[in-house]
Design a protein around this motif. Structure first.
Motif, PDB file in Angstrom:
ATOM      1  N   CYS A 118      -8.397  -3.706   8.628  1.00  0.00           N
ATOM      2  CA  CYS A 118      -8.906  -4.193   7.350  1.00  0.00           C
ATOM      3  C   CYS A 118      -9.586  -3.077   6.559  1.00  0.00           C
ATOM      4  O   CYS A 118      -9.444  -2.983   5.341  1.00  0.00           O
ATOM      5  CB  CYS A 118      -9.868  -5.352   7.562  1.00  0.00           C
ATOM      6  SG  CYS A 118      -9.047  -6.860   8.120  1.00  0.00           S
ATOM      7  N   GLU A 119     -10.313  -2.234   7.274  1.00  0.00           N
ATOM      8  CA  GLU A 119     -10.998  -1.111   6.622  1.00  0.00           C
ATOM      9  C   GLU A 119      -9.990  -0.155   5.992  1.00  0.00           C
ATOM     10  O   GLU A 119     -10.101   0.202   4.818  1.00  0.00           O
ATOM     11  CB  GLU A 119     -11.855  -0.377   7.648  1.00  0.00           C
ATOM     12  CG  GLU A 119     -12.595   0.820   7.112  1.00  0.00           C
ATOM     13  CD  GLU A 119     -13.334   1.571   8.212  1.00  0.00           C
ATOM     14  OE1 GLU A 119     -13.352   2.807   8.148  1.00  0.00           O
ATOM     15  OE2 GLU A 119     -13.868   0.918   9.127  1.00  0.00           O
ATOM     16  N   VAL A 120      -8.995   0.251   6.764  1.00  0.00           N
ATOM     17  CA  VAL A 120      -8.006   1.221   6.288  1.00  0.00           C
ATOM     18  C   VAL A 120      -7.120   0.627   5.197  1.00  0.00           C
ATOM     19  O   VAL A 120      -6.814   1.278   4.201  1.00  0.00           O
ATOM     20  CB  VAL A 120      -7.151   1.744   7.467  1.00  0.00           C
ATOM     21  CG1 VAL A 120      -5.966   2.548   6.983  1.00  0.00           C
ATOM     22  CG2 VAL A 120      -8.015   2.576   8.411  1.00  0.00           C
ATOM     23  N   LYS A 138     -10.738  -2.362  11.971  1.00  0.00           N
ATOM     24  CA  LYS A 138     -10.270  -1.049  11.511  1.00  0.00           C
ATOM     25  C   LYS A 138      -9.054  -1.186  10.599  1.00  0.00           C
ATOM     26  O   LYS A 138      -8.945  -0.479   9.589  1.00  0.00           O
ATOM     27  CB  LYS A 138      -9.952  -0.170  12.730  1.00  0.00           C
ATOM     28  CG  LYS A 138      -9.716   1.270  12.391  1.00  0.00           C
ATOM     29  CD  LYS A 138     -10.973   1.943  11.882  1.00  0.00           C
ATOM     30  CE  LYS A 138     -10.696   3.417  11.638  1.00  0.00           C
ATOM     31  NZ  LYS A 138     -11.795   4.086  10.987  1.00  0.00           N
ATOM     32  N   GLU A 157      -7.873  -1.902   3.298  1.00  0.00           N
ATOM     33  CA  GLU A 157      -8.710  -2.494   2.252  1.00  0.00           C
ATOM     34  C   GLU A 157      -8.292  -3.940   1.986  1.00  0.00           C
ATOM     35  O   GLU A 157      -7.898  -4.319   0.881  1.00  0.00           O
ATOM     36  CB  GLU A 157      -8.648  -1.672   0.963  1.00  0.00           C
ATOM     37  CG  GLU A 157      -9.176  -0.272   1.138  1.00  0.00           C
ATOM     38  CD  GLU A 157      -9.065   0.579  -0.114  1.00  0.00           C
ATOM     39  OE1 GLU A 157      -8.422   0.151  -1.085  1.00  0.00           O
ATOM     40  OE2 GLU A 157      -9.635   1.679  -0.103  1.00  0.00           O
ATOM     41  N   CYS A 158      -8.359  -4.743   3.062  1.00  0.00           N
ATOM     42  CA  CYS A 158      -7.957  -6.142   2.965  1.00  0.00           C
ATOM     43  C   CYS A 158      -8.857  -7.001   3.839  1.00  0.00           C
ATOM     44  O   CYS A 158      -9.768  -6.490   4.492  1.00  0.00           O
ATOM     45  CB  CYS A 158      -6.498  -6.303   3.383  1.00  0.00           C
ATOM     46  SG  CYS A 158      -6.178  -5.972   5.130  1.00  0.00           S
ATOM     47  N   GLN A 159      -8.607  -8.278   3.856  1.00  0.00           N
ATOM     48  CA  GLN A 159      -9.341  -9.235   4.675  1.00  0.00           C
ATOM     49  C   GLN A 159      -8.472  -9.634   5.869  1.00  0.00           C
ATOM     50  O   GLN A 159      -7.235  -9.535   5.789  1.00  0.00           O
ATOM     51  CB  GLN A 159      -9.685 -10.477   3.854  1.00  0.00           C
ATOM     52  CG  GLN A 159     -10.664 -10.210   2.732  1.00  0.00           C
ATOM     53  CD  GLN A 159     -12.012  -9.777   3.255  1.00  0.00           C
ATOM     54  OE1 GLN A 159     -12.568 -10.393   4.159  1.00  0.00           O
ATOM     55  NE2 GLN A 159     -12.547  -8.701   2.687  1.00  0.00           N
ATOM     56  N   ARG A 210       0.819  -1.215   0.000  1.00  0.00           N
ATOM     57  CA  ARG A 210       0.000   0.000   0.000  1.00  0.00           C
ATOM     58  C   ARG A 210       0.854   1.267   0.000  1.00  0.00           C
ATOM     59  O   ARG A 210       0.319   2.372  -0.036  1.00  0.00           O
ATOM     60  CB  ARG A 210      -0.920   0.037   1.229  1.00  0.00           C
ATOM     61  CG  ARG A 210      -1.843  -1.154   1.402  1.00  0.00           C
ATOM     62  CD  ARG A 210      -2.886  -1.238   0.325  1.00  0.00           C
ATOM     63  NE  ARG A 210      -3.905  -2.229   0.607  1.00  0.00           N
ATOM     64  CZ  ARG A 210      -3.828  -3.517   0.269  1.00  0.00           C
ATOM     65  NH1 ARG A 210      -2.768  -3.980  -0.347  1.00  0.00           N
ATOM     66  NH2 ARG A 210      -4.821  -4.349   0.544  1.00  0.00           N
TER      67      ARG A 210
END
Length: 75
Positions: free
Chosen positions: A52-54, A50, A56-58, A14
């Motif tokens: 995972c949200e930031v 949080k 953008e993953c699992q 990222r």
């Protein structure tokens, strides 16, 4: 160690620094560092959510089970 933390790999993909992640997730840099180095004993689901949200993953992108071949299976 049976659970491997791949946070450094995801951060590299990222192009994000740990300090930026800390700010965006709302977790101290020290706590994220402990997690990243695999020294954490536990992770709150809210923190994992949080992350995972930031990122953008699992959750499986961050946490990976690796069989420890040095353990004696008869024990």
């Amino acid at each position: 160690m049976a659970i491997v933390i791949n946070l450094d790999v995801i951060l590299a993909k990222r192009k994000m620094r740990l300090s930026e992640l800390s700010e965006r997730v709302g977790v101290t840099l020290a706590n994220l560092s402990v997690l990243k180095t695999g020294k954490a004993k536990a992770v709150r689901f809210s923190t994992l959510e949080k992350l995972c949200e930031v990122l953008e993953c699992q959750p499986g992108d961050i946490l990976e089970y690796v069989e420890d071949k040095t353990r004696d299976s008869s024990a």
